[in-house]
Scaffold this active site. Structure first.
Site, PDB file in Angstrom:
ATOM      1  N   TYR A 343       0.861  -1.165   0.000  1.00  0.00           N
ATOM      2  CA  TYR A 343       0.000   0.000   0.000  1.00  0.00           C
ATOM      3  C   TYR A 343       0.905   1.224   0.000  1.00  0.00           C
ATOM      4  CZ  TYR A 343       1.410  -0.039   4.948  1.00  0.00           C
ATOM      5  OH  TYR A 343       2.153  -0.051   6.100  1.00  0.00           O
ATOM      6  N   GLU A 415       0.672   1.448  -6.092  1.00  0.00           N
ATOM      7  CA  GLU A 415       0.503   1.051  -4.699  1.00  0.00           C
ATOM      8  C   GLU A 415      -0.840   1.618  -4.260  1.00  0.00           C
ATOM      9  OE1 GLU A 415       2.560  -0.683  -2.724  1.00  0.00           O
ATOM     10  OE2 GLU A 415       4.434  -0.763  -3.857  1.00  0.00           O
TER      11      GLU A 415
END
Length: 800
Positions: A343, A415
């Site tokens: 992430y 991401e």
């Protein structure tokens, strides 16, 4: 197209903004591979108090009894001892000061025995993960729930691919690219519309979206499955999405690391990252995104089998990367590619292996900007874009470097959400919003995949033309077509006729053209045009003559310039500063891992403003500590001439910035401020957060944020507000330019500026325009025709 590796790439691996750290692996995997999480999802915290929804208690995970604690360490010896005790560090780069450590009760006692004072951040790591699992289980039990209402197993993902292919056979088919180490299928879906006249599906450019190279990144297969779902389910009813299906082949591979993904579901290892390769010494797993062959073995990849970034025994040692390599090689129509991860909300391109960008950097910058804008437009979620190496961390042997460097694809990595609030453990409520915004980013790349050529500006486009004119630089890259002949510049002055002339080849994919100076206030419109060998025309901007670029004729005045070699009146420190170390000083910097060893000015220059030039005994000895430290410029007045019409007040400077060291990297930024009232109030015009490891040029148009006055100052604020971050900053070679028009006071156009012009202006203000030759009587362009126009003509005639 195979690209040569850059020579002389430098820099140490300093991961940024990702959950990473060292782990100690056992035969079933790592004891922990944690999330860099300062805040916990409220939904998950609430679920921690809810009993398990399954019919029986879930099997205990590997983290029972573990806590996450924060300790403050002051020396390298303390740090190393604490890391040696803990199960793992959740920090990306364990450094001095604050460390987030996952510990057993015995390890917690050992930390206290060292004299440290651990602060509990998560009292029960396993409970946190169990709550997230309970939330997903509850969502899966809902009747008539959307397929995207919960995270899906590998079998469910593959079944959904089969369902789409069976329901929509005219536009999609499934395929198996190959098998994983443990024999699981790496399955995908091809999506493209029926043959059309002049547009057979067999010749269409293709774009590949793959996900889940890292097993714990459950959000990523859901993201690419959403793209597949929307393209297929809305075909024929949504004209915008149907265009992509009819003009491209979209290929979806939702789970590359099928073994690891299955393991993260079925055996209690929710945070497992790697594949399931048995390694020497009893550990498991290779990081497939360090195993690709282009740049393999460089920075940001570990040689230790138990490490989560273990690169493997050689390039393409793993079946998963071999399968993907062979599939992409066997499908030469794939012109664009996204490797989806979580992430951090980032959009990144090559290189990950080297700090030096490829010659195609302008092309990628243009694409990144389009992807970022499209993603942010959905919900306003901020994304940051740039090269992998400088945006997040060095990462050699990655998919993006190979896809671009070996195959010539327009390759990127996304991401997805978030930036640490829940990390890898995304709440189910975020699945669709996350997928919606990242689908838009993916489609922005698909737009470029469909282009026969890509034209991008190099270093921005000229918007002003001083006495020397300006140079336009563009990069032109073959994509779905091949450039034929010259790259052409179209231009016209004012509303005149368009003329075309060839641009000059500047080497490689770059072309240049000189733009001629124009009278102050006059405009030059221009655009770039190129043609492929099969006759297709590409323009930049895409609208060509209907949306051209515009440059205005101006004069440029340098009103302040400082190489910092002498004291020119800068002020170090300001009311409200709180830093106790790392204060701004004008000095010759000593090198550290975070600080430059030289100023920017070429020899014999030696001095720059630095946040304490001393190196000390380590990277954190004299960095910014305890708060903020400010550097303020002397006052400047942009109104060189009273009658000038200011277009821009432009601040240019060279800066050094580092905040990716320490136990909490990337926790701080450096705001840049401007004041128009001699420092009473301030307006932020930019903030610096990137870690280039080099002096970096920056240009800011101050007048885009504030109206210029005669009492302006700028300020640079280095700050240490994040616990454990190491912050160093530097400023050198500052220049302030005024881009303006000084009007010609020859208002009767007789070739002379004298008292007659003053008289003619007086008559014009009174309504008599008989001898007045300017477009209107508002000489100073302040919106009113009055005595001030007469006064300004008088001043201009006098040379003011």
């Amino acid at each position: 197209m195979r690209h040569n590796r850059p020579v002389g790439a430098v820099g140490e691996w300093e991961p940024r903004a990702k959950a990473c750290g060292r782990d100690k692996s056992g035969p079933m995997g790592p004891v922990h591979r944690g999330v860099n999480m300062k805040r916990v999802s409220l939904a998950i915290v609430a679920a921690m108090a809810v009993p398990a929804l399954a019919q029986h208690e879930p099997p205990p995970g590997p983290y029972v009894g573990h806590q996450l604690v924060r300790v403050s360490v002051q020396t390298a010896a303390q740090r190393d001892a604490a890391l040696g005790i803990a199960t793992t560090a959740w920090n990306c780069t364990p450094g001095l000061r604050d460390l987030d450590l996952q510990v057993t009760p015995e390890q917690l006692d050992a930390l206290r025995a060292m004299g440290l004072a651990p602060e509990v951040v998560l009292p029960d790591v396993q409970a946190f993960l169990d709550a997230a699992q309970a939330e997903n289980d509850a969502a899966r039990m809902q009747r008539d729930a959307s397929w995207f209402g919960a995270f899906k197993t590998l079998a469910e993902i593959h079944a959904r691919l089969d369902q789409l292919a069976a329901q929509y056979p005219a536009i999609c088919t499934t395929f198996v690219a190959g098998q994983t180490l443990e024999g699981r299928d790496i399955k995908g879906l091809r999506i493209t519309g029926p043959d059309q006249p002049g547009n057979p599906r067999s010749t269409r450019p293709a774009v590949l979206y793959n996900a889940c190279q890292h097993a714990r990144e459950w959000a990523t297969p859901m993201t690419v499955m959403w793209i597949a779902d929307r393209l297929v389910e809305t075909y024929g009813t949504d004209a915008r999405l149907s265009w992509y299906v009819n003009n491209l082949e979209v290929i979806i591979i939702p789970v590359v690391n099928a073994d690891g993904y299955e393991f993260s579901w079925g055996q209690g290892n929710r945070l497992w990252r790697k594949n399931r390769r048995p390694n020497a010494g009893g550990s498991f797993g290779v990081d497939t995104n360090r195993n690709w062959g282009f740049g393999w073995g460089g920075e940001g990849a570990s040689t230790t089998p138990s490490n989560d970034t273990y690169r493997g025994t050689g390039p393409f040692s793993e079946p998963e990367t071999q399968v993907m390599r062979d599939f992409m090689t066997a499908n030469p129509r794939i012109l664009a590619h996204i490797d989806v991860h979580s992430y951090s909300q980032l959009i990144m391109t090559a290189w990950g292996s080297w700090v030096t960008p490829p010659p195609e950097r302008p092309i990628f910058a243009l694409i990144e900007q389009a992807m970022e804008s499209r993603a942010e437009a959905v919900y306003g979620t901020p994304y940051v874009s740039g090269p992998i190496y400088t945006t997040i961390y060095p990462a050699s042997g990655g998919a993006v470097d190979w896809a671009f460097g070996d195959r010539g694809m327009l390759s990127a990595t996304i991401e997805v959400r978030d930036t640490g609030g829940y990390g890898f453990v995304m709440p189910v409520s975020e699945i669709i919003p996350n997928a919606e915004e990242n689908m838009e980013a993916a489609l922005a790349l698909a737009d470029y995949a469909a282009m026969p050529l890509v034209i991008a500006p190099v270093g921005g486009v000229p918007t002003t033309l001083g006495s020397g004119g300006a140079t336009l630089r563009v990069a032109v890259r073959n994509n779905a077509g091949t450039l034929a002949g010259d790259v052409m510049l179209a231009e016209r002055v004012g509303g005149g006729n368009w003329t075309m002339r060839p641009m000059t080849t500047a080497g490689g994919i770059e072309y240049t053209a000189a733009l001629a100076s124009q009278p102050c206030g006059a405009t030059l419109q221009y655009y770039v045009e190129a043609t492929t060998t099969d006759g297709r025309l590409v323009r930049y901007p895409a609208g060509g003559a209907s949306t051209p670029l515009v440059a205005r004729g101006v004069d440029t005045f340098i009103i302040f310039e400082d190489d910092m070699e002498q004291d020119r009146g800068w002020t170090a420190g300001a009311p409200g500063d709180t830093a106790t170390l790392g204060l701004w000083s004008r000095c010759d910097p000593e090198p550290t891992a975070a600080q430059p060893g030289d100023d920017h000015t070429p020899p014999p220059g030696t001095l720059a403003w630095i946040t304490d030039c001393r190196a000390g005994t380590g990277v954190g000895s004299f960095d910014v500590d305890g708060g903020i430290t400010s550097l303020t410029s002397p006052r400047f007045n942009p109104f060189v001439r009273r009658t000038m019409f200011i277009e821009e007040v432009r601040l240019t400077f060279w800066r050094w910035y580092s905040n990716n060291q320490g136990s909490s990297p990337n926790a701080d930024v450096m705001p840049i401020l401007v004041s128009t009232d001699d420092g009473l109030t301030w307006t932020q015009v930019a903030q610096v957060s990137d870690n280039a490891g080099a002096w970096t040029f920056q240009s800011l148009n101050l007048s885009a944020f504030v109206a210029p006055t005669d009492r302006m100052r700028v300020r640079f604020v280095a700050q240490d507000l994040g616990a454990g971050s190491v912050v160093e900053a530097g400023i050198d070679d500052v220049r302030i330019e005024v881009v303006a028009c000084v009007p010609d006071a020859d208002v009767n156009c007789d070739g002379a500026m004298n008292g007659v012009d003053v008289e003619v202006q007086e008559l014009a203000v009174g309504g008599d325009l008989t001898d007045y030759c300017l477009p209107d009587a508002d000489f100073n362009q302040d919106g009113a025709v009055n005595g001030f126009d007469v006064l300004d003509v008088e001043v201009a005639v006098g040379g003011g």
